[in-house]
Design an enzyme around this catalytic site. Structure first.
Site, short mmCIF file in Angstrom:
data_model
loop_
_atom_site.label_atom_id
_atom_site.label_comp_id
_atom_site.label_asym_id
_atom_site.label_seq_id
_atom_site.Cartn_x
_atom_site.Cartn_y
_atom_site.Cartn_z
N HIS A 32 0.81 -1.21 0.00
CA HIS A 32 0.00 0.00 0.00
C HIS A 32 0.85 1.27 0.00
CE1 HIS A 32 -2.73 -2.81 2.51
NE2 HIS A 32 -3.00 -2.97 1.23
N LYS A 68 5.72 6.57 7.40
CA LYS A 68 5.19 5.58 8.34
C LYS A 68 6.32 5.10 9.23
CE LYS A 68 1.72 3.27 5.45
NZ LYS A 68 1.35 1.97 4.87
N TYR A 101 1.16 1.44 13.82
CA TYR A 101 1.64 2.29 12.72
C TYR A 101 1.52 3.75 13.12
CZ TYR A 101 0.01 -1.71 9.83
OH TYR A 101 -0.26 -2.93 9.29
N ASP A 104 -6.42 -6.27 -1.91
CA ASP A 104 -5.00 -6.49 -2.21
C ASP A 104 -4.80 -7.41 -3.41
OD1 ASP A 104 -4.31 -4.79 -0.18
OD2 ASP A 104 -3.68 -6.36 1.21
#
Length: 181
Positions: free
Chosen positions: A62, A72, A132, A168
């Protein structure tokens, strides 16, 4: 914390340095000054927590499109995962190359991922949880993805995939027209 540069510019593997005594241990997972030393100057605006139940599950790959690209930082707090990032930066000398790191509750490693990278992971154990940190808010419609098994990335997942979301599975394969983000 110890910041180790990966082979992809801007990606860092972060080792926590717990201090312990008879009660257990304590470790810092973020310090504005230490992150400034690696060039991080953005605020974490969102912190997410994911749970994945089945070993072999793959989530990814992603990314968010400009102007919503994000930094991130990922840490595994239960179980173990193989965390993978792909360089999607236009004109980068490591364009479409990837790096990977095992993140686990046991090894207390984290990965810092700058803007312009795709991110995903495979669970190496059942019942994995990840935290995250994000420098940009999730923006529906600004997300993108790459197939987890795209031949142009060369990722070799250690386990046969057991679960992959429909989303996905629908990511496109890369082609010669893809110039990056």
């Amino acid at each position: 914390m110890i910041f180790t540069p990966s082979e992809l510019e801007g990606v860092f593997f972060i080792s926590l340095q717990p201090v312990g005594d008879s009660r257990g241990w304590f470790s810092r997972t973020y310090c504005k000054n230490e992150f400034a030393a690696i060039g991080h100057d953005k605020e974490w605006v969102q912190i997410n927590h994911s749970f994945t139940s089945q070993k072999g599950t793959i989530r990814g790959m992603h990314y968010q499109l400009p102007p919503f690209r994000e930094i991130k930082m990922v840490r595994c707090i239960a179980g173990a995962v193989l965390d993978v990032v792909i360089d999607l930066r236009e004109n980068s000398p490591t364009f479409l190359q990837h790096t990977q790191l095992e993140l686990s509750a046991e090894n207390r490693q984290m990965i810092y991922i700058p803007e312009g990278f795709a991110h995903g992971f495979q669970c190496l154990q059942d019942n994995c949880e990840l935290i995250y940190h994000h420098s940009a808010f999730y923006t529906p419609g600004a997300e993108g993805g790459i197939m987890y098994n795209d031949p142009l990335t060369g990722i070799e997942w250690p386990l046969a995939p057991t679960e992959i979301s429909d989303r996905d599975r629908s990511h496109p394969l890369l082609n010669k027209n893809f110039k990056g983000i």
